[in-house]
Design a protein around this motif. Structure first.
Motif, short mmCIF file in Angstrom:
data_model
loop_
_atom_site.label_atom_id
_atom_site.label_comp_id
_atom_site.label_asym_id
_atom_site.label_seq_id
_atom_site.Cartn_x
_atom_site.Cartn_y
_atom_site.Cartn_z
N GLY A 55 0.79 -1.23 0.00
CA GLY A 55 0.00 0.00 0.00
C GLY A 55 0.82 1.28 0.00
O GLY A 55 0.33 2.32 0.42
N GLN A 56 2.08 1.22 -0.51
CA GLN A 56 2.95 2.39 -0.52
C GLN A 56 3.12 2.89 -1.96
O GLN A 56 3.60 2.16 -2.82
CB GLN A 56 4.32 2.04 0.07
CG GLN A 56 4.26 1.40 1.44
CD GLN A 56 3.53 2.25 2.45
OE1 GLN A 56 3.88 3.40 2.68
NE2 GLN A 56 2.52 1.67 3.09
N ILE A 57 2.74 4.11 -2.21
CA ILE A 57 2.79 4.67 -3.57
C ILE A 57 4.21 5.05 -3.94
O ILE A 57 4.96 5.57 -3.13
CB ILE A 57 1.87 5.90 -3.66
CG1 ILE A 57 0.43 5.53 -3.35
CG2 ILE A 57 1.95 6.53 -5.05
CD1 ILE A 57 -0.50 6.72 -3.22
N SER A 58 4.58 4.81 -5.20
CA SER A 58 5.87 5.28 -5.71
C SER A 58 5.69 5.81 -7.13
O SER A 58 5.32 5.06 -8.03
CB SER A 58 6.91 4.15 -5.71
OG SER A 58 8.12 4.60 -6.28
N ALA A 95 20.18 -0.06 -3.81
CA ALA A 95 19.75 -0.60 -2.52
C ALA A 95 20.10 0.35 -1.39
O ALA A 95 19.29 0.60 -0.49
CB ALA A 95 20.39 -1.97 -2.28
N LEU A 96 21.32 0.90 -1.44
CA LEU A 96 21.74 1.85 -0.40
C LEU A 96 20.90 3.12 -0.44
O LEU A 96 20.45 3.60 0.61
CB LEU A 96 23.23 2.18 -0.58
CG LEU A 96 23.82 3.19 0.41
CD1 LEU A 96 23.70 2.67 1.84
CD2 LEU A 96 25.28 3.49 0.06
N LEU A 97 20.69 3.67 -1.63
CA LEU A 97 19.89 4.88 -1.76
C LEU A 97 18.46 4.63 -1.28
O LEU A 97 17.90 5.44 -0.53
CB LEU A 97 19.88 5.34 -3.23
CG LEU A 97 18.97 6.54 -3.55
CD1 LEU A 97 19.42 7.78 -2.78
CD2 LEU A 97 18.95 6.81 -5.05
N ALA A 98 17.87 3.51 -1.72
CA ALA A 98 16.50 3.20 -1.32
C ALA A 98 16.40 3.03 0.20
O ALA A 98 15.43 3.49 0.82
CB ALA A 98 16.03 1.93 -2.03
N LEU A 100 18.33 4.46 2.47
CA LEU A 100 18.53 5.75 3.13
C LEU A 100 17.30 6.64 3.04
O LEU A 100 17.00 7.38 3.99
CB LEU A 100 19.75 6.46 2.52
CG LEU A 100 21.12 5.82 2.80
CD1 LEU A 100 22.22 6.56 2.05
CD2 LEU A 100 21.41 5.81 4.30
N VAL A 101 16.61 6.59 1.91
CA VAL A 101 15.46 7.50 1.74
C VAL A 101 14.14 6.87 2.18
O VAL A 101 13.16 7.58 2.38
CB VAL A 101 15.33 7.97 0.27
CG1 VAL A 101 16.61 8.64 -0.19
CG2 VAL A 101 14.95 6.82 -0.66
N GLY A 205 10.09 -1.27 9.41
CA GLY A 205 11.08 -2.19 8.85
C GLY A 205 10.56 -2.93 7.64
O GLY A 205 11.27 -3.10 6.64
N ALA A 206 9.31 -3.40 7.69
CA ALA A 206 8.72 -4.13 6.58
C ALA A 206 8.59 -3.24 5.34
O ALA A 206 8.87 -3.68 4.21
CB ALA A 206 7.35 -4.68 6.98
N LYS A 207 8.18 -1.99 5.55
CA LYS A 207 8.03 -1.08 4.42
C LYS A 207 9.38 -0.76 3.78
O LYS A 207 9.50 -0.68 2.56
CB LYS A 207 7.33 0.21 4.86
CG LYS A 207 5.87 0.02 5.23
CD LYS A 207 5.09 1.32 5.28
CE LYS A 207 5.54 2.21 6.41
NZ LYS A 207 4.70 3.43 6.49
N VAL A 208 10.39 -0.57 4.60
CA VAL A 208 11.73 -0.29 4.07
C VAL A 208 12.25 -1.48 3.26
O VAL A 208 12.79 -1.30 2.16
CB VAL A 208 12.72 0.04 5.22
CG1 VAL A 208 14.16 0.05 4.71
CG2 VAL A 208 12.37 1.38 5.85
N LYS A 209 12.08 -2.67 3.78
CA LYS A 209 12.58 -3.87 3.09
C LYS A 209 11.94 -4.04 1.73
O LYS A 209 12.63 -4.31 0.73
CB LYS A 209 12.34 -5.11 3.95
CG LYS A 209 13.25 -5.20 5.16
CD LYS A 209 12.86 -6.37 6.06
CE LYS A 209 13.70 -6.39 7.34
NZ LYS A 209 13.25 -7.45 8.28
N ILE A 210 10.62 -3.90 1.64
CA ILE A 210 9.95 -4.12 0.35
C ILE A 210 10.27 -2.98 -0.61
O ILE A 210 10.34 -3.18 -1.83
CB ILE A 210 8.42 -4.29 0.54
CG1 ILE A 210 7.83 -4.99 -0.69
CG2 ILE A 210 7.73 -2.97 0.81
CD1 ILE A 210 8.37 -6.37 -0.94
#
Length: 313
Positions: A55-58, A95-98, A100-101, A205-210
């Protein structure tokens, strides 16, 4: 048991279609379209895990794809990296950029989240365009052929085999992720972050991982696209490409892995079909999208699955 059967049935059907396509035609044009569909489908699957399941928009995912593409192009052309190492380096950078942001961005919701991801994508596109010394700027740049551990990936048949295998593997992995506790956690977060947090789920944590997983898939497919096409322009990382990727997910069906594949196929094929309308392509394309959203609001695959299920009772 029924879910497992449906998942395996879908994978078998996908594998049969992918195996049959080269037997049905050896035309280079159709194989080229099939390769592009497979690449877009993998990106769409990753994006659907983020949007449809979590459910996270990009609106800036093409930026990650662009980083992967230009990492492969720049590192191989200017710094002599082997293509596989350049591809992995680009994926690691993404992966690092994603990572961090992700935490600050994913704290936002709704329109604010959409605007934040849009801004990130625009920044990446501007950097790629302005670094003309390495990227060629608006004029673009050539990309060397892909070699993997001494294997030269050349010819439509070879490329088709590579991306078809990747599509099957990614589809299988995505389906298993969805059925695993991590996937159920994502769906719980989509339903209600408060309820998910009360249930003991590490929501942040789950949102960052996906988000990171989705970005890595986009980066790797960007690298493959760069080597396959052999030429890059900043449009690869542009806003309109992000919208195109988002549309593949929405039209095919959010929270549907196979919907991502169908959406990627439709959105990749439609421009070819609509070319006969000479100048009205965008209008017809928009009308088709509007009709899809009005009559199939959940997307093609989930809506058709539901209707067939009702028809079977």
């Amino acid at each position: 048991m029924k879910t497992l059967f449906s998942r395996n049935t879908g994978l078998i059907i996908l594998a049969v279609i992918l195996l049959a396509l080269p037997l049905l035609t050896s035309n280079a044009f159709y194989l080229d379209l099939a390769i592009k569909i497979a690449i877009n489908a993998i990106v769409a699957i990753g994006l659907n895990l983020l949007i449809g399941y979590a459910g996270q928009i990009s609106l800036g995912h093409a930026g990650f794809l662009g980083i992967g593409a230009y990492s492969s192009a720049v590192l191989t052309t200017h710094f002599g990296f082997p293509p596989l190492l350049a591809m992995l380096t680009g994926a690691a950078a993404v992966a690092l950029l994603a990572f961090l942001v992700a935490r600050p961005i994913l704290k936002l919701k709704g329109h604010y989240l959409a605007m934040a991801t849009l801004g990130l994508g625009i920044i990446i596109s501007i950097v790629i365009t302005n670094e003309a010394k390495y990227t060629g700027g608006p004029d673009g740049m050539s990309v060397p052929a892909l070699t993997i551990l001494g294997w030269d990936v050349t010819g439509d048949a070879t490329w088709y085999t590579l991306v078809a295998v990747l599509l099957i593997v990614i589809t299988w992995a995505a389906q298993n992720l969805i059925d695993a506790p991590a996937g159920r956690a994502l769906q719980a977060i989509h339903g209600s972050e408060v309820a998910a947090r009360v249930a003991g789920i590490d929501v942040a944590g789950a949102k960052v991982k996906i988000f990171v997983v989705s970005a890595i898939l986009a980066s790797l497919m960007g690298s493959l696209t760069a080597h396959y096409v052999g030429f890059l322009t900043p449009g690869q990382a542009g806003f309109f490409h992000s919208i195109e990727l988002m549309t593949m997910v929405v039209v095919g069906g959010m929270a549907s892995v196979f919907g991502s594949i169908v959406g990627a196929a439709l959105l990749t094929l439609l421009p070819q079909v609509l070319s006969a309308f000479e100048g009205w392509e965008t209008v017809v394309f928009g009308a088709i999208l509007m009709a899809t959203m009005i009559f199939l609001p959940a997307g093609l695959v989930p809506t058709l699955r539901l209707r067939f299920a009702k028809g079977g009772h």
